[in-house]
Design a protein around this motif. Structure first.
Motif: not given
Length: 353
Positions: A328-353
């Motif tokens: 999901a790309v938010d109102h500021e243009g940051h891309a958020h990714y939900v990731i299945d990792e071993e044993g937990h669910v993570a949210l990663r955010t990519l800030v485009f410069e």
């Protein structure tokens, strides 16, 4: 990228979509909020909300909560939520339409549901289960998608897939005299939906992880009448245009769609990657071992007015990280990714410069 452990149980999350308008976010002290779905769960148990506190750094201030729901007579009769999309104050959930790793196809996975953002809000306030509308399609969407794909050269269905997904499903329908018997046909491909998003026209676009084209390219299929399915219990799913991301995936490393997102219904962000996870005895990979090879990437594209090939722009390559399940790309243009990792669910955010 910033990473946050979401501490969600079960630890299988799929897809991501934005929820709540600016006023509601401000009222709750948030500046962004998303819904994700927890797969391998019934529709009423699949909804989770991810919210970010106003003013907090992107790697802090996140809240992840389960959103209990009530599907009425359909409680317990669905499974395997894989995609979500929001439009006009509603969140739509889509079942995979697929089957387990060893088949057969499952009618319990053939469904679409929706819940209003207002109902989700009430649940957050007082714990009352959100009201979930469910349409169980008994392979109706499988049929509509296969009919829409009839003119496209697809990756051939292997002998094991034919046996455990198609033939076994047909045999089950006939043996048990199921209402859906005859809906799945011997020439069909099993369908695995993992992405959904709305076009500017209000059509629900479905991203397929499988099947893909014979050249290994992902497919986007348009569901024309999603609202009609909720309004009329006798309505039949109707699919229209089909697009091919023709510079993603190859014959040697075919790629399917894992997630879709848009902010205007015209330009889309997508996650693409392998056809199934390796090491889990997946039938798709038994027939097509090359289906495990494609890396996960974030790509961007615009759909044409007619069916056909679509070019993409690569926004991010995830390297060795493979289980990217939502974007999901938010109102500021940051891309958020939900990731299945071993044993937990993570949210990663990519800030485009």
């Amino acid at each position: 990228m910033h990473e946050t452990d979401l501490h969600l149980d079960p630890n299988e999350a799929s897809d991501l979509c934005r929820v709540f308008g600016p006023d509601e976010l401000v009222r709750r002290g948030w500046e962004r909020a998303f819904v994700t779905v927890l797969d391998e769960a019934t529709a009423e148990n699949a909804i989770a909300l991810l919210a970010h506190a106003a003013g907090a750094p992107l790697d802090e201030g996140w809240t992840a909560v389960r959103v209990p729901a009530d599907a009425g007579i359909h409680n317990g009769r669905t499974e395997d939520a894989e995609a979500c999309a929001s439009r006009d104050g509603y969140v739509y959930l889509v079942g995979s339409q697929f089957g387990k790793k060893r088949g057969p196809l499952a009618a319990k996975r053939s469904w679409i549901a929706r819940v209003s953002e207002a109902s989700i809000g009430r649940t957050l306030d007082d714990g009352t289960p959100a009201e979930l509308e469910v349409v169980r399609m008994r392979f109706g969407l499988h049929r509509a998608i296969n009919d829409a794909l009839a003119g496209i050269d697809l990756l051939p269905l292997g002998p094991l897939g034919q046996q455990v997904y198609v033939d076994a499903t047909i045999a089950t329908g006939e043996l048990k005299a199921k209402r859906w018997s005859g809906t799945v046909r011997a020439t069909d491909h099993p369908v695995n939906i993992e992405a959904a998003e709305f076009s500017a026209e209000g059509k629900l676009l479905l991203g397929l992880r499988y099947p893909v084209t014979a050249d290994g390219h992902p497919l986007v299929v348009e569901l024309e009448n999603v609202d009609e399915l909720f309004a009329d219990p006798d309505a039949v799913p109707r699919c229209g245009r089909v697009w091919v991301l023709n510079d993603v995936g190859t014959r040697e490393a075919p790629a399917g769609l894992r997630a879709l997102d848009t902010r205007d219904g015209v330009e889309f962000d997508a996650i693409v990657g392998d056809l199934d996870a390796s090491g889990k005895s997946a039938t798709v990979l038994a027939d097509h071992p090359e289906g495990a090879l494609a890396d996960s990437e974030h790509v961007r594209f615009e759909l044409t007015t007619e069916s056909g090939p679509v070019g993409t722009k690569t926004m991010h390559h995830f390297g060795g990280i493979r289980r990217i399940e939502g974007i999901a790309v938010d109102h500021e243009g940051h891309a958020h990714y939900v990731i299945d990792e071993e044993g937990h669910v993570a949210l990663r955010t990519l800030v485009f410069e």
